[in-house]
Design an enzyme around this catalytic site. Structure first.
Site, PDB file in Angstrom:
ATOM      1  N   CYS A  22      -1.993  -2.680   7.567  1.00  0.00           N
ATOM      2  CA  CYS A  22      -1.855  -3.569   6.406  1.00  0.00           C
ATOM      3  C   CYS A  22      -0.546  -4.330   6.382  1.00  0.00           C
ATOM      4  O   CYS A  22      -0.501  -5.476   5.953  1.00  0.00           O
ATOM      5  CB  CYS A  22      -2.131  -2.794   5.130  1.00  0.00           C
ATOM      6  SG  CYS A  22      -3.888  -2.340   5.064  1.00  0.00           S
ATOM      7  N   ASP A  77      -4.557  -0.740  -1.745  1.00  0.00           N
ATOM      8  CA  ASP A  77      -5.860  -0.615  -1.118  1.00  0.00           C
ATOM      9  C   ASP A  77      -6.739   0.003  -2.209  1.00  0.00           C
ATOM     10  O   ASP A  77      -6.370   1.042  -2.780  1.00  0.00           O
ATOM     11  CB  ASP A  77      -5.710   0.336   0.091  1.00  0.00           C
ATOM     12  CG  ASP A  77      -6.650   0.015   1.221  1.00  0.00           C
ATOM     13  OD1 ASP A  77      -7.008  -1.159   1.414  1.00  0.00           O
ATOM     14  OD2 ASP A  77      -7.033   0.968   1.938  1.00  0.00           O
ATOM     15  N   HIS A 114     -10.725   6.926   1.533  1.00  0.00           N
ATOM     16  CA  HIS A 114      -9.342   6.832   1.044  1.00  0.00           C
ATOM     17  C   HIS A 114      -9.230   5.749  -0.013  1.00  0.00           C
ATOM     18  O   HIS A 114     -10.046   4.827  -0.055  1.00  0.00           O
ATOM     19  CB  HIS A 114      -8.385   6.515   2.210  1.00  0.00           C
ATOM     20  CG  HIS A 114      -8.620   5.146   2.798  1.00  0.00           C
ATOM     21  ND1 HIS A 114      -9.620   4.896   3.710  1.00  0.00           N
ATOM     22  CD2 HIS A 114      -8.030   3.948   2.567  1.00  0.00           C
ATOM     23  CE1 HIS A 114      -9.622   3.620   4.032  1.00  0.00           C
ATOM     24  NE2 HIS A 114      -8.662   3.010   3.333  1.00  0.00           N
ATOM     25  N   HIS A 129     -10.647   0.706  -2.876  1.00  0.00           N
ATOM     26  CA  HIS A 129     -12.020   0.641  -2.369  1.00  0.00           C
ATOM     27  C   HIS A 129     -13.052   1.255  -3.323  1.00  0.00           C
ATOM     28  O   HIS A 129     -12.750   2.252  -3.992  1.00  0.00           O
ATOM     29  CB  HIS A 129     -12.118   1.428  -1.052  1.00  0.00           C
ATOM     30  CG  HIS A 129     -11.280   0.895   0.066  1.00  0.00           C
ATOM     31  ND1 HIS A 129     -11.317  -0.411   0.485  1.00  0.00           N
ATOM     32  CD2 HIS A 129     -10.390   1.529   0.898  1.00  0.00           C
ATOM     33  CE1 HIS A 129     -10.494  -0.564   1.519  1.00  0.00           C
ATOM     34  NE2 HIS A 129      -9.911   0.590   1.775  1.00  0.00           N
ATOM     35  N   LYS A 170      -6.880  -4.917  -3.100  1.00  0.00           N
ATOM     36  CA  LYS A 170      -7.618  -5.461  -1.958  1.00  0.00           C
ATOM     37  C   LYS A 170      -8.596  -4.427  -1.431  1.00  0.00           C
ATOM     38  O   LYS A 170      -8.431  -3.231  -1.695  1.00  0.00           O
ATOM     39  CB  LYS A 170      -6.647  -5.903  -0.858  1.00  0.00           C
ATOM     40  CG  LYS A 170      -5.823  -4.746  -0.322  1.00  0.00           C
ATOM     41  CD  LYS A 170      -4.748  -5.248   0.613  1.00  0.00           C
ATOM     42  CE  LYS A 170      -4.017  -4.106   1.261  1.00  0.00           C
ATOM     43  NZ  LYS A 170      -4.850  -3.198   2.046  1.00  0.00           N
ATOM     44  N   ASP A 205       0.790  -1.245   0.000  1.00  0.00           N
ATOM     45  CA  ASP A 205       0.000   0.000   0.000  1.00  0.00           C
ATOM     46  C   ASP A 205       0.824   1.298   0.000  1.00  0.00           C
ATOM     47  O   ASP A 205       0.511   2.228   0.767  1.00  0.00           O
ATOM     48  CB  ASP A 205      -0.957   0.011   1.202  1.00  0.00           C
ATOM     49  CG  ASP A 205      -1.971  -1.129   1.158  1.00  0.00           C
ATOM     50  OD1 ASP A 205      -1.877  -1.968   0.249  1.00  0.00           O
ATOM     51  OD2 ASP A 205      -2.853  -1.176   2.030  1.00  0.00           O
TER      52      ASP A 205
HETATM   53  C1  VGL Z   1      -4.769   0.761   5.668  1.00  0.00           C
HETATM   54  C2  VGL Z   1      -6.323   1.639   7.079  1.00  0.00           C
HETATM   55  C3  VGL Z   1      -7.308   1.499   6.119  1.00  0.00           C
HETATM   56  C4  VGL Z   1      -3.342   0.371   5.441  1.00  0.00           C
HETATM   57  C5  VGL Z   1      -5.725   0.624   4.698  1.00  0.00           C
HETATM   58  O1  VGL Z   1      -2.905   0.293   4.270  1.00  0.00           O
HETATM   59  O2  VGL Z   1      -2.644   0.108   6.444  1.00  0.00           O
HETATM   60  N1  VGL Z   1      -5.071   1.262   6.857  1.00  0.00           N
HETATM   61  N2  VGL Z   1      -7.001   0.997   4.929  1.00  0.00           N
HETATM   62 ZN    ZN Z   2      -8.433   0.970   3.335  1.00  0.00          ZN
END
Ligand code: VGL
Ligand code: ZN
Length: 207
Positions: free
Chosen positions: A151, A46, A81, A48, A106, A8
């Protein structure tokens, strides 16, 4: 066979992004250096939908940082995000993408979060990372990226659970630290699970 797993390293987690991880930008040069020492490099993103249920905006009356129950799983609420196909979800501009062989997305299912790069939090679906690594004979992974206490941690715990020799490249990670001490506790958890902690200089040098 070893692989480097970049977790990420996306604009929204860097300074100026929607879910800033402090000093998250500092992991970019670490990744760029370390990639040169690996034959196989994979990354996770990440990724979404705009109405993902980990977003506080989807729960009227709730705020960022609140803990809720989401379809039977504990869920921390985040600011919006890494919405798919937006600039915030792109890999960091400074990251040398030419050395990344494959990117795994993901958190694409609205109803379940996915901290690990391998499986969603409910272990309902695999991202394909496990199968990809296995097909290539990978038995050892070096994991770095954002965020140490979410993550990275869950990716590392799953990697250990999948019987991969697992190393956390600590200087290549930064944490959210919703609560002070979260990063330290995450490191302890990863160590207790059987992962090792290394620095990037050593990780690159032993190859
Ligand atoms: C993450 C919070 C929400 C991360 C992803 O990449 O650690 N943290 N989504
Ligand atoms: Zn996230």
């Amino acid at each position: 066979m070893k692989a480097l797993v970049l977790v990420d390293i996306q604009n929204d987690f860097l300074p100026g992004g929607a879910l800033v991880v402090r000093q998250g930008d500092e992991v970019v040069p670490v990744a760029n250096r370390l990639m040169r020492a690996f034959e196989l490099v994979v990354a996770t993103k990440d990724w979404h939908p705009a109405d993902h249920l980990s977003f506080a905006s989807q729960h009227p009356g709730r705020r960022v940082g609140d803990a809720i129950d989401l379809e039977g799983l504990p869920q921390v609420l985040w600011p919006d995000h890494c919405v798919a196909d937006t600039p915030g979800a792109e890999l960091a501009a400074g990251l040398d993408r030419t050395r990344i062989h494959r990117v795994f997305e993901k958190g694409t299912d609205r109803t379940v979060d996915s901290y690990s790069g391998f499986f969603d939090n409910g272990r309902r679906r695999a991202t394909g990372l496990d199968a990809y690594l296995r097909e290539r004979g990978v038995d050892e992974v070096f994991v770095m990226g954002l965020a140490t206490d979410y993550c990275v941690k869950f990716t590392v715990l799953d990697a250990v659970g999948l019987d991969l020799a697992t190393h956390v490249v600590l200087d290549g990670c930064r944490g959210v630290e919703l609560r002070p001490g979260d990063v330290e506790r995450a490191v302890e958890e990863m160590l207790a699970a059987g992962a090792s902690v290394v620095q990037s200089a050593a990780a690159g040098g032993t190859l």
